[in-house]
Design a protein around this motif. Structure first.
Motif, PDB file in Angstrom:
ATOM      1  N   GLU A  62      -0.405   1.065  -4.889  1.00 24.50           N
ATOM      2  CA  GLU A  62      -0.468   2.485  -4.502  1.00 24.50           C
ATOM      3  C   GLU A  62      -1.275   3.304  -5.519  1.00 24.50           C
ATOM      4  OE1 GLU A  62       0.333   3.357  -1.633  1.00 24.50           O
ATOM      5  OE2 GLU A  62       1.442   1.548  -1.075  1.00 24.50           O
ATOM      6  N   GLU A  92      -0.154   7.748   0.762  1.00 24.54           N
ATOM      7  CA  GLU A  92      -0.130   6.798  -0.360  1.00 24.54           C
ATOM      8  C   GLU A  92       0.651   7.384  -1.545  1.00 24.54           C
ATOM      9  OE1 GLU A  92      -1.016   4.100   0.638  1.00 24.54           O
ATOM     10  OE2 GLU A  92      -2.838   4.186   1.829  1.00 24.54           O
ATOM     11  N   HIS A  95       4.184   6.668  -0.875  1.00 29.34           N
ATOM     12  CA  HIS A  95       4.500   5.266  -1.201  1.00 29.34           C
ATOM     13  C   HIS A  95       4.625   5.068  -2.709  1.00 29.34           C
ATOM     14  CE1 HIS A  95       2.180   4.035   2.725  1.00 29.34           C
ATOM     15  NE2 HIS A  95       3.281   4.726   2.957  1.00 29.34           N
ATOM     16  N   GLU A 176       0.540   1.790   6.537  1.00 28.97           N
ATOM     17  CA  GLU A 176      -0.748   1.123   6.229  1.00 28.97           C
ATOM     18  C   GLU A 176      -1.430   0.681   7.529  1.00 28.97           C
ATOM     19  OE1 GLU A 176      -0.972   2.014   3.428  1.00 28.97           O
ATOM     20  OE2 GLU A 176       0.431   1.186   1.980  1.00 28.97           O
TER      21      GLU A 176
HETATM   22 FE   LIG Z   1       0.333   2.684   0.620  1.00 29.20          FE
END
Ligand SMILES: [Fe+2]
Ligand SMILES: [Fe+2]
Length: 213
Positions: A62, A92, A95, A176
């Motif tokens: 990430e 992202e 994440h 994703e």
């Molecule tokens: Fe990701």
């Protein structure tokens, strides 16, 4: 003068985001909900070590994603592509914070190599962006395809009792897959298999080094 000031602003913004990414101080968006809502099983020491290794790799992935998206947006041609990159980078970031939180729960740490991987990814993203938006979006699609396969392998490798890490990886994988599809529908070029294999090899270098440090 006005132009050089805005360029300087841009450089400062990128350095600021980079530093916050690698030091784990990116602010969490209040809209982010943590997917690991299952109760924490008492993991054995061996299970904790294994889960930490996998989540450290995912966290580094990430960090790389932040570097790539920010690098790509710095050289993207169209406003639409920059908007698309910013939306994906926001996912992202979510994440990144999930993986960081899980590593803390596992009493472990993020990779010491993150600054190097962030810088390398930013450069890769910026150079890719110079080839034009279609190539840049194609690069995202190929990267996300590799990430989905990598997350599948991690789901297999995770200790069976670690439901919390599993919930995080499942949620990341769903995002994703969307990033991959969105990049193609935005006009991304399909990359040849040989380039995808080279990208997978580079990802393997990252995963094998980050697992331990
Ligand atoms: Fe990701
Ligand atoms: Fe992604």
């Amino acid at each position: 003068m006005r132009r050089s000031l805005s360029l300087l602003d841009e450089v400062i913004k990128h350095v600021d985001v980079g530093l916050k990414t690698v030091t784990g101080s990116l602010p969490a968006n209040p809209r982010f909900s943590y997917p690991a809502d299952s109760s924490d099983e008492a993991l054995s020491r061996a299970d904790k070590i294994r889960s930490s290794q996998l989540m450290r790799i995912n966290h580094c992935g990430e960090v790389c994603a932040q570097g790539l998206y920010h690098g790509q947006s710095s050289t993207a041609r169209s406003k639409e592509t920059r908007k698309h990159l910013a939306a994906a980078a926001e996912d992202e970031r979510k994440h990144l914070i999930w993986c960081q939180t899980r590593l803390q729960e596992l009493d472990s740490h993020t990779s010491f190599l993150n600054p190097i991987w962030y810088a390398a990814s930013w450069m890769t993203g910026a150079v890719t962006g110079l080839f034009g938006d279609k190539i840049s979006l194609g690069f995202i699609a190929a990267t996300e395809e590799e990430v989905c396969q990598h997350l599948d392998r991690h789901l297999d490798e995770l200790p069976s009792a670690d439901d919390r890490s599993r919930a995080i990886i499942d949620a990341m994988k769903a995002d994703e897959a969307h990033h991959q599809q969105d990049a193609i529908s935005q006009g991304g070029t399909e990359f040849p298999a040989a380039i995808k294999r080279a990208m997978a090899l580079q990802a393997k270098v990252m995963t094998e080094t980050t697992r331990w440090v």
